[in-house]
Design a protein around this motif. Structure first.
Motif, PDB file in Angstrom:
ATOM      1  N   VAL A 174      -2.954 113.484  31.599  1.00 40.34           N
ATOM      2  CA  VAL A 174      -2.656 114.201  30.360  1.00 40.34           C
ATOM      3  C   VAL A 174      -2.778 113.278  29.162  1.00 40.34           C
ATOM      4  N   ASN A 175      -2.230 112.055  29.253  1.00 41.68           N
ATOM      5  CA  ASN A 175      -2.276 111.125  28.142  1.00 41.68           C
ATOM      6  C   ASN A 175      -3.698 110.666  27.857  1.00 41.68           C
ATOM      7  N   LYS A 176      -4.502 110.506  28.909  1.00 43.46           N
ATOM      8  CA  LYS A 176      -5.904 110.150  28.704  1.00 43.46           C
ATOM      9  C   LYS A 176      -6.629 111.231  27.915  1.00 43.46           C
ATOM     10  N   ALA A 177      -6.364 112.484  28.247  1.00 45.25           N
ATOM     11  CA  ALA A 177      -7.002 113.584  27.533  1.00 45.25           C
ATOM     12  C   ALA A 177      -6.580 113.605  26.067  1.00 45.25           C
ATOM     13  N   GLN A 178      -5.287 113.363  25.826  1.00 42.96           N
ATOM     14  CA  GLN A 178      -4.805 113.320  24.444  1.00 42.96           C
ATOM     15  C   GLN A 178      -5.440 112.160  23.686  1.00 42.96           C
ATOM     16  N   TYR A 179      -5.495 111.014  24.340  1.00 45.78           N
ATOM     17  CA  TYR A 179      -6.074 109.832  23.695  1.00 45.78           C
ATOM     18  C   TYR A 179      -7.552 110.053  23.391  1.00 45.78           C
ATOM     19  N   ALA A 180      -8.277 110.657  24.332  1.00 48.32           N
ATOM     20  CA  ALA A 180      -9.699 110.918  24.120  1.00 48.32           C
ATOM     21  C   ALA A 180      -9.912 111.870  22.962  1.00 48.32           C
ATOM     22  N   SER A 181      -9.088 112.909  22.848  1.00 45.72           N
ATOM     23  CA  SER A 181      -9.242 113.870  21.752  1.00 45.72           C
ATOM     24  C   SER A 181      -8.982 113.209  20.411  1.00 45.72           C
ATOM     25  N   ILE A 182      -8.002 112.308  20.342  1.00 42.48           N
ATOM     26  CA  ILE A 182      -7.715 111.593  19.096  1.00 42.48           C
ATOM     27  C   ILE A 182      -8.881 110.708  18.710  1.00 42.48           C
ATOM     28  N   LYS A 183      -9.430 109.979  19.680  1.00 38.91           N
ATOM     29  CA  LYS A 183     -10.548 109.080  19.390  1.00 38.91           C
ATOM     30  C   LYS A 183     -11.794 109.854  18.950  1.00 38.91           C
ATOM     31  N   ILE A 184     -12.062 110.977  19.596  1.00 39.87           N
ATOM     32  CA  ILE A 184     -13.205 111.793  19.193  1.00 39.87           C
ATOM     33  C   ILE A 184     -13.021 112.291  17.765  1.00 39.87           C
ATOM     34  N   TYR A 185     -11.817 112.723  17.445  1.00 41.02           N
ATOM     35  CA  TYR A 185     -11.514 113.209  16.093  1.00 41.02           C
ATOM     36  C   TYR A 185     -11.718 112.109  15.051  1.00 41.02           C
ATOM     37  N   LEU A 186     -11.219 110.922  15.335  1.00 36.81           N
ATOM     38  CA  LEU A 186     -11.358 109.811  14.393  1.00 36.81           C
ATOM     39  C   LEU A 186     -12.810 109.359  14.260  1.00 36.81           C
ATOM     40  N   ASN A 187     -13.544 109.346  15.365  1.00 35.78           N
ATOM     41  CA  ASN A 187     -14.954 108.960  15.298  1.00 35.78           C
ATOM     42  C   ASN A 187     -15.778 109.962  14.506  1.00 35.78           C
ATOM     43  N   LEU A 188     -15.460 111.242  14.638  1.00 36.58           N
ATOM     44  CA  LEU A 188     -16.182 112.259  13.886  1.00 36.58           C
ATOM     45  C   LEU A 188     -15.915 112.139  12.391  1.00 36.58           C
ATOM     46  N   LEU A 189     -14.734 111.683  12.017  1.00 33.48           N
ATOM     47  CA  LEU A 189     -14.418 111.538  10.596  1.00 33.48           C
ATOM     48  C   LEU A 189     -15.289 110.488   9.918  1.00 33.48           C
ATOM     49  N   THR A 190     -15.730 109.475  10.670  1.00 33.51           N
ATOM     50  CA  THR A 190     -16.592 108.458  10.067  1.00 33.51           C
ATOM     51  C   THR A 190     -17.985 108.989   9.759  1.00 33.51           C
TER      52      THR A 190
END
Length: 312
Positions: A174-190
């Protein structure tokens, strides 16, 4: 990883780090001394100095993370240290992208030849707005980076860093999925500032094409000052765009390494590629800036003179 592989990777990291620190520190020092001497700083120097400071910070964070992974991997077991490094890396990453975008926009507004009222108004206001824009980029980067500190507890860090077998399989998943979603969101912002830089680059090409056509139609000199300025600005923006793509891919590798079999190797390789962007781009900026290039040549001449005197 074997000892030889670690030594080679650390040697490469030290070389890239040294080049990046020297180049960015030189940019910041020259502009700071010019600021003290003239009691004012122009917009381009302020942008370059802010970019240099943020890149020095990023280089230090990446090298620190690389050293910890190789020399003291157990430090990450507590989770708090990794959380701090994750946040600082994300913060400086966004700062660099936004500051480099400000540089691309500044080049476009100062060099491009358009007569649209909005463009002329932005050109007239850009110098006075630069300090506020840079502060806004800092505040935005701090705000954007805050999600990194959420949902990243110690159990997740022990799972992905130390690979300790424990009865936390579901929680880790579960935490891996949450972490992955956060990283994808931050990478898309760049991608937003990257798109702005790309648009500035395309508009510079359009401005250069129109200016060249005008010069040919008027049968005047083909290589005038405006064309030279266009070419220099385009080289600086192009180098940023290409290096940003390489850095972005490396950043994805490093941040997604928690889900790869060889976590430490993936992180270090990603960080080695990530170190190239702030290191090489600083050298390009020095070569493309007349004041920085002259200062660099003066320093190199003095170093050569000192070495020659020692050999005599």
């Amino acid at each position: 990883m074997s000892g030889k592989v670690e030594d080679i990777l650390m040697l490469l990291a030290a070389g890239e780090f040294s080049l990046g620190i020297l180049g960015n520190a030189f940019i910041g020092l020259v502009n700071f001394m010019d600021w003290i001497k003239n009691r004012k700083i122009c917009s381009i120097d302020l942008i370059l100095t802010s970019l240099a400071i943020s890149r020095i910070s990023l280089l230090c964070i990446i090298l620190l993370d690389c050293l910890i992974l190789v020399l003291h991997p157990d430090v990450y077991a507590a989770g708090k240290q990794m959380r701090i490094i994750d946040y600082l890396w994300t913060l400086t990453n966004h700062l660099i992208v936004w500051f480099a975008t400000c540089l691309s926009i500044f080049y476009f507004l100062k060099i491009a030849n358009f007569i649209h009222p909005l463009f002329l108004w932005m050109r007239w206001r850009i110098d006075s707005a630069i300090p506020r824009i840079l502060l806004g980029c800092l505040a935005l980067s701090v705000f954007i980076s805050l999600p990194v500190t959420r949902n990243l507890d110690d159990d997740f860090r022990r799972c992905v860093k130390i690979k300790v077998k424990m009865n936390l399989t579901l929680r880790c998943r579960v935490n891996k999925a949450q972490y992955a979603s956060i990283k994808i969101y931050l990478n898309l912002l760049t991608l937003l500032p990257f798109s702005v830089s790309l648009i500035s680059f395309l508009l510079l090409i359009l401005s250069l094409w129109r200016h060249t056509r005008r010069m040919q139609f008027n049968a005047t000199g083909y290589r005038d000052a405006s064309i030279e300025a266009h070419v220099k600005a385009m080289r600086a923006v192009t180098s940023f765009l290409l290096l940003f793509i390489a850095y972005y891919l490396a950043y994805l590798v490093a941040t997604s390494s928690y889900f790869m079999p060889e976590t430490e190797l993936a992180v270090i390789v990603g960080e080695l590629i990530a170190l190239i962007c702030p290191s090489i781009h600083s050298v390009i900026l020095i070569l493309e800036n007349k004041k920085l290039r002259k200062a660099c040549l003066k320093v190199l001449w003095k170093v050569k003179y000192i070495l020659q005197r020692r050999n005599c």
